[in-house]
Design an enzyme around this catalytic site. Structure first.
Site, short mmCIF file in Angstrom:
data_model
loop_
_atom_site.label_atom_id
_atom_site.label_comp_id
_atom_site.label_asym_id
_atom_site.label_seq_id
_atom_site.Cartn_x
_atom_site.Cartn_y
_atom_site.Cartn_z
CE LYS A 33 49.43 -32.17 24.07
NZ LYS A 33 49.26 -31.39 25.20
CG ASP A 72 49.33 -27.13 24.42
OD1 ASP A 72 50.46 -26.84 24.86
OD2 ASP A 72 48.63 -28.05 24.88
#
Ligand code: ATP
Length: 284
Positions: free
Chosen positions: A10, A136
């Protein structure tokens, strides 16, 4: 039976910290998306009721400290699965880089074991489980592009940004996320990036405005600790990337580039002094 899962990296197009909470976590606003640099996981049932991890990468833990191991343990306990699994991690995402490699491996393990063991767990429930492993992880379960709030676990799906090239450059240092957050003085931040501005730019599909509105309040903390991150950032800007930002707590810096013709120049310029440089696409 063998199951394969991809665990993409990401990047944060925006990372703002609103305040430090009483529980020690930080209240954040993050706009996150995925790029096509990915670890590959293979999950295979084992006759013995235990979890085994292997990887070609010599620099990650292979025991209960590994986030994929923790994900497997959590799902086994919570759903009372008395079966064993052998997980191989083909690591491609640099470690401790600000690219959520470990979180994405954990998310891929949750998705994969749900399939391998036919557990029928909903995506929402997988996200809730993921939040126990790290802030996350819920985003990594669903992927796409999202606004994450709370400590990062509250997700709102948003449109994907326009397709572009993403050049990632990781200086040869490993950064501890906990250390960077520990040094951040959230109450003293004078400037905050505009989350509303970024969301608006993405909604309008304006690549130029997205580049203008990139922002990360952790950047100054990491730059203060590691001046080499600034060198990478300045080089990427000088070489002509349209937008440049450090991802997460760093040290990886990413550059968004719309024109293919510019990409090899930026890549070659960075490779002159930085060993780990990747050219990837957004995962849209
Ligand atoms: P984030 O952006 O979420 O802070 P990161 O990219 O900075 O993550 P990771 O690559 O996830 O950091 O690694 C952070 C630490 O987690 C490392 O010290 C590493 O030893 C440990 N770790 C545990 N499991 C894994 C895994 N599967 N892959 C990589 N690192 C792992």
């Amino acid at each position: 039976m063998k199951i394969y899962e991809k665990a993409p990296a990401k990047i944060n197009l925006l990372l703002d910290v609103l305040r430090k909470r009483e529980d020690g976590f930080h209240e954040v606003e993050m706009v996150m998306t995925m790029v096509d640099l990915a670890d590959r996981l293979t999950m295979e049932e084992m006759p013995r009721d235990s979890i085994m991890i292997s990887s070609q990468a010599g620099y990650i833990p292979l025991d209960e400290k590994n986030l994929a191991f923790q994900a497997a343990q959590l799902i086994k306990e919570r759903y009372d699965v008395r079966k064993g699994v052998y997980i191989h991690l083909d690591k491609k995402i640099p470690v401790a880089a600000g690219l959520a490699g470990g979180s994405s491996d954990a998310a891929a393990t949750l998705r994969g074991l749900n399939r391998l063991w036919g557990l029928g767990i909903s995506t929402e429930e997988l996200c809730t489980l993921g939040a126990e492993l790290g802030s996350d992880v819920p985003f990594c379960v669903t992927g796409g592009t999202a606004l994450a709030t709370g400590r990062g676990e509250k997700l709102e799906r948003i449109a994907n940004p326009p397709q572009c090239w993403v050049v990632l450059a990781k200086p040869p240092i490993n950064v501890s996320t906990a250390d960077v957050y520990g040094r951040l003085r959230a109450a003293e931040l004078k400037e905050h990036p505009s989350t509303a501005g970024m969301l608006d730019a993405i909604e309008r599909g304006s690549f130029a405005d997205i580049c203008d509105r990139l922002g990360n309040v952790l950047e100054n903390v990491t730059l203060g600790m590691y001046p080499e991150v600034m060198q990478v950032k300045e080089s990427m800007e000088r070489l002509g990337a349209d937008g440049v930002l450090m991802s997460g707590s760093g040290p990886t810096v990413f550059g968004l580039v719309s024109k293919e013709a510019k990409v090899s120049r930026i890549y070659n310029g960075l490779r002159g002094f930085c060993k780990e440089v990747y050219v990837v696409r957004m995962l849209t």
